[in-house]
Motif scaffolding. Structure first.
Motif, PDB file in Angstrom:
ATOM      1  N   ARG A 120       0.839  -1.201   0.000  1.00  0.00           N
ATOM      2  CA  ARG A 120       0.000   0.000   0.000  1.00  0.00           C
ATOM      3  C   ARG A 120       0.882   1.263   0.000  1.00  0.00           C
ATOM      4  NH1 ARG A 120      -5.884   0.280   1.580  1.00  0.00           N
ATOM      5  NH2 ARG A 120      -6.196   2.341   0.796  1.00  0.00           N
ATOM      6  N   THR A 121       1.959   1.228   0.770  1.00  0.00           N
ATOM      7  CA  THR A 121       2.859   2.379   0.781  1.00  0.00           C
ATOM      8  C   THR A 121       3.532   2.538  -0.582  1.00  0.00           C
ATOM      9  OG1 THR A 121       3.612   1.215   2.768  1.00  0.00           O
ATOM     10  CG2 THR A 121       4.256   3.465   2.529  1.00  0.00           C
ATOM     11  N   ALA A 122       3.808   1.391  -1.234  1.00  0.00           N
ATOM     12  CA  ALA A 122       4.421   1.447  -2.564  1.00  0.00           C
ATOM     13  C   ALA A 122       3.459   2.099  -3.554  1.00  0.00           C
ATOM     14  CB  ALA A 122       4.805   0.041  -3.030  1.00  0.00           C
ATOM     15  N   GLU A 123       2.183   1.779  -3.447  1.00  0.00           N
ATOM     16  CA  GLU A 123       1.195   2.380  -4.343  1.00  0.00           C
ATOM     17  C   GLU A 123       1.117   3.888  -4.115  1.00  0.00           C
ATOM     18  OE1 GLU A 123      -2.541   0.446  -3.766  1.00  0.00           O
ATOM     19  OE2 GLU A 123      -1.772  -1.502  -4.399  1.00  0.00           O
ATOM     20  N   ALA A 124       1.147   4.281  -2.874  1.00  0.00           N
ATOM     21  CA  ALA A 124       1.114   5.711  -2.555  1.00  0.00           C
ATOM     22  C   ALA A 124       2.372   6.401  -3.077  1.00  0.00           C
ATOM     23  CB  ALA A 124       0.979   5.913  -1.042  1.00  0.00           C
ATOM     24  N   ALA A 125       3.515   5.733  -2.946  1.00  0.00           N
ATOM     25  CA  ALA A 125       4.773   6.314  -3.440  1.00  0.00           C
ATOM     26  C   ALA A 125       4.733   6.451  -4.955  1.00  0.00           C
ATOM     27  CB  ALA A 125       5.959   5.450  -3.006  1.00  0.00           C
ATOM     28  N   VAL A 126       4.196   5.425  -5.630  1.00  0.00           N
ATOM     29  CA  VAL A 126       4.089   5.479  -7.089  1.00  0.00           C
ATOM     30  C   VAL A 126       3.143   6.610  -7.489  1.00  0.00           C
ATOM     31  CG1 VAL A 126       3.203   4.259  -9.120  1.00  0.00           C
ATOM     32  CG2 VAL A 126       4.706   3.069  -7.513  1.00  0.00           C
ATOM     33  N   ALA A 127       2.018   6.721  -6.804  1.00  0.00           N
ATOM     34  CA  ALA A 127       1.060   7.785  -7.108  1.00  0.00           C
ATOM     35  C   ALA A 127       1.695   9.162  -6.884  1.00  0.00           C
ATOM     36  CB  ALA A 127      -0.194   7.631  -6.251  1.00  0.00           C
ATOM     37  N   ALA A 128       2.449   9.303  -5.811  1.00  0.00           N
ATOM     38  CA  ALA A 128       3.116  10.577  -5.526  1.00  0.00           C
ATOM     39  C   ALA A 128       4.156  10.884  -6.598  1.00  0.00           C
ATOM     40  CB  ALA A 128       3.775  10.536  -4.143  1.00  0.00           C
ATOM     41  N   LEU A 129       4.890   9.859  -7.011  1.00  0.00           N
ATOM     42  CA  LEU A 129       5.896  10.045  -8.055  1.00  0.00           C
ATOM     43  C   LEU A 129       5.227  10.433  -9.379  1.00  0.00           C
ATOM     44  CD1 LEU A 129       8.817   9.965  -8.884  1.00  0.00           C
ATOM     45  CD2 LEU A 129       8.592   7.501  -9.292  1.00  0.00           C
ATOM     46  N   GLU A 130       4.111   9.800  -9.699  1.00  0.00           N
ATOM     47  CA  GLU A 130       3.385  10.151 -10.918  1.00  0.00           C
ATOM     48  C   GLU A 130       2.922  11.603 -10.868  1.00  0.00           C
ATOM     49  OE1 GLU A 130       0.286   7.227 -11.179  1.00  0.00           O
ATOM     50  OE2 GLU A 130       1.555   5.783 -12.247  1.00  0.00           O
ATOM     51  N   GLU A 131       2.448  12.037  -9.721  1.00  0.00           N
ATOM     52  CA  GLU A 131       2.020  13.428  -9.566  1.00  0.00           C
ATOM     53  C   GLU A 131       3.194  14.388  -9.746  1.00  0.00           C
ATOM     54  OE1 GLU A 131      -0.916  15.079  -9.211  1.00  0.00           O
ATOM     55  OE2 GLU A 131      -1.723  13.121  -9.783  1.00  0.00           O
ATOM     56  N   GLN A 132       4.348  14.007  -9.171  1.00  0.00           N
ATOM     57  CA  GLN A 132       5.542  14.850  -9.318  1.00  0.00           C
ATOM     58  C   GLN A 132       5.961  14.927 -10.786  1.00  0.00           C
ATOM     59  OE1 GLN A 132       8.406  13.081  -6.706  1.00  0.00           O
ATOM     60  NE2 GLN A 132       7.702  14.207  -4.911  1.00  0.00           N
ATOM     61  N   LEU A 133       5.928  13.793 -11.483  1.00  0.00           N
ATOM     62  CA  LEU A 133       6.295  13.773 -12.903  1.00  0.00           C
ATOM     63  C   LEU A 133       5.324  14.619 -13.721  1.00  0.00           C
ATOM     64  CD1 LEU A 133       7.267  10.026 -13.467  1.00  0.00           C
ATOM     65  CD2 LEU A 133       8.787  12.018 -13.523  1.00  0.00           C
ATOM     66  N   LYS A 134       4.047  14.489 -13.403  1.00  0.00           N
ATOM     67  CA  LYS A 134       3.043  15.280 -14.121  1.00  0.00           C
ATOM     68  C   LYS A 134       3.261  16.767 -13.858  1.00  0.00           C
ATOM     69  CE  LYS A 134      -1.938  15.874 -14.700  1.00  0.00           C
ATOM     70  NZ  LYS A 134      -1.974  17.298 -14.592  1.00  0.00           N
ATOM     71  N   ALA A 135       3.494  17.116 -12.616  1.00  0.00           N
ATOM     72  CA  ALA A 135       3.719  18.522 -12.281  1.00  0.00           C
ATOM     73  C   ALA A 135       4.966  19.050 -12.984  1.00  0.00           C
ATOM     74  CB  ALA A 135       3.841  18.696 -10.764  1.00  0.00           C
ATOM     75  N   ALA A 136       6.026  18.237 -13.010  1.00  0.00           N
ATOM     76  CA  ALA A 136       7.264  18.656 -13.671  1.00  0.00           C
ATOM     77  C   ALA A 136       7.038  18.804 -15.174  1.00  0.00           C
ATOM     78  CB  ALA A 136       8.380  17.650 -13.400  1.00  0.00           C
ATOM     79  N   ALA A 137       6.315  17.869 -15.761  1.00  0.00           N
ATOM     80  CA  ALA A 137       6.033  17.945 -17.199  1.00  0.00           C
ATOM     81  C   ALA A 137       5.171  19.165 -17.510  1.00  0.00           C
ATOM     82  CB  ALA A 137       5.343  16.661 -17.669  1.00  0.00           C
ATOM     83  N   ASP A 138       4.181  19.419 -16.678  1.00  0.00           N
ATOM     84  CA  ASP A 138       3.331  20.599 -16.876  1.00  0.00           C
ATOM     85  C   ASP A 138       4.148  21.886 -16.767  1.00  0.00           C
ATOM     86  OD1 ASP A 138       1.137  18.994 -17.256  1.00  0.00           O
ATOM     87  OD2 ASP A 138       0.288  19.310 -15.253  1.00  0.00           O
ATOM     88  N   ALA A 139       5.021  21.932 -15.765  1.00  0.00           N
ATOM     89  CA  ALA A 139       5.856  23.122 -15.565  1.00  0.00           C
ATOM     90  C   ALA A 139       6.779  23.330 -16.759  1.00  0.00           C
ATOM     91  CB  ALA A 139       6.671  22.994 -14.273  1.00  0.00           C
ATOM     92  N   ARG A 140       7.350  22.230 -17.247  1.00  0.00           N
ATOM     93  CA  ARG A 140       8.252  22.347 -18.393  1.00  0.00           C
ATOM     94  C   ARG A 140       7.482  22.813 -19.625  1.00  0.00           C
ATOM     95  NH1 ARG A 140      12.275  17.916 -21.178  1.00  0.00           N
ATOM     96  NH2 ARG A 140      12.876  19.287 -22.862  1.00  0.00           N
ATOM     97  N   ALA A 141       6.317  22.236 -19.846  1.00  0.00           N
ATOM     98  CA  ALA A 141       5.508  22.625 -21.003  1.00  0.00           C
ATOM     99  C   ALA A 141       5.134  24.114 -20.915  1.00  0.00           C
ATOM    100  CB  ALA A 141       4.261  21.755 -21.089  1.00  0.00           C
ATOM    101  N   ARG A 142       4.752  24.569 -19.713  1.00  0.00           N
ATOM    102  CA  ARG A 142       4.414  25.987 -19.540  1.00  0.00           C
ATOM    103  C   ARG A 142       5.631  26.864 -19.820  1.00  0.00           C
ATOM    104  NH1 ARG A 142       1.547  24.066 -15.258  1.00  0.00           N
ATOM    105  NH2 ARG A 142       3.192  24.594 -13.793  1.00  0.00           N
ATOM    106  N   SER A 143       6.767  26.427 -19.294  1.00  0.00           N
ATOM    107  CA  SER A 143       8.000  27.196 -19.489  1.00  0.00           C
ATOM    108  C   SER A 143       8.358  27.272 -20.964  1.00  0.00           C
ATOM    109  CB  SER A 143       9.142  26.543 -18.701  1.00  0.00           C
ATOM    110  OG  SER A 143      10.355  27.184 -18.987  1.00  0.00           O
ATOM    111  N   GLU A 144       8.257  26.163 -21.673  1.00  0.00           N
ATOM    112  CA  GLU A 144       8.568  26.148 -23.098  1.00  0.00           C
ATOM    113  C   GLU A 144       7.581  27.002 -23.875  1.00  0.00           C
ATOM    114  OE1 GLU A 144       8.772  22.051 -24.207  1.00  0.00           O
ATOM    115  OE2 GLU A 144      10.732  21.763 -23.292  1.00  0.00           O
ATOM    116  N   LEU A 145       6.325  26.940 -23.486  1.00  0.00           N
ATOM    117  CA  LEU A 145       5.312  27.751 -24.149  1.00  0.00           C
ATOM    118  C   LEU A 145       5.573  29.236 -23.920  1.00  0.00           C
ATOM    119  CD1 LEU A 145       2.789  27.644 -25.868  1.00  0.00           C
ATOM    120  CD2 LEU A 145       1.434  27.530 -23.784  1.00  0.00           C
ATOM    121  N   GLU A 146       5.922  29.589 -22.687  1.00  0.00           N
ATOM    122  CA  GLU A 146       6.250  30.986 -22.388  1.00  0.00           C
ATOM    123  C   GLU A 146       7.473  31.427 -23.183  1.00  0.00           C
ATOM    124  OE1 GLU A 146       6.647  31.044 -18.152  1.00  0.00           O
ATOM    125  OE2 GLU A 146       4.492  30.906 -17.807  1.00  0.00           O
ATOM    126  N   GLY A 147       8.475  30.536 -23.267  1.00  0.00           N
ATOM    127  CA  GLY A 147       9.665  30.859 -24.053  1.00  0.00           C
ATOM    128  C   GLY A 147       9.323  31.055 -25.514  1.00  0.00           C
TER     129      GLY A 147
END
Length: 118
Positions: free
Chosen positions: A1-28
């Motif tokens: 169960r903790t592994a699932e939560a860790a995976v979910a948290a990691l997926e959220e971090q990856l999504k947030a990082a990808a969103d931030a990068r996409a926004r940054s590239e779009l702004e650029g």
């Protein structure tokens, strides 16, 4: 169960990082597009000024009595028009590159969305 939560948290971090990068590239890309628009406006003004100078030079050439003087003015007009055309070609190249960058950013956004959906 903790592994699932860790995976979910990691997926959220990856999504947030990808969103931030996409926004940054779009702004650029938007900043580059704005810069290109400013350059295009400057080139357009230069072309208009060259055209006005060419018209003025042509009028002076028509008024000149000597053929040699008229030929020299026409040569200057041709050079001004050639320079303006070269600038217009460069603007078109820059605009094409800007469009290609915007398309690349769209691909990055699609990839980010795919990573987030995965």
């Amino acid at each position: 169960r903790t592994a699932e939560a860790a995976v979910a948290a990691l997926e959220e971090q990856l999504k947030a990082a990808a969103d931030a990068r996409a926004r940054s590239e779009l702004e650029g890309a938007q900043l580059r597009a704005d810069h290109e628009a400013i350059l295009a406006a400057a080139v357009s003004e230069a072309v208009e000024a060259a055209r006005a100078e060419a018209e003025s030079a042509a009028a002076e050439a028509e008024a000149a009595a000597e053929t040699r003087q008229a030929a020299a003015v026409h040569e200057a007009v041709a050079e001004a028009v050639e320079a303006a055309m070269s600038e217009a070609v460069e603007v078109a190249r820059i605009e094409s590159a800007t469009v290609a960058q915007a398309e690349m950013i769209g691909c990055h956004e699609d990839q980010a969305a795919a990573v987030a959906a995965a």
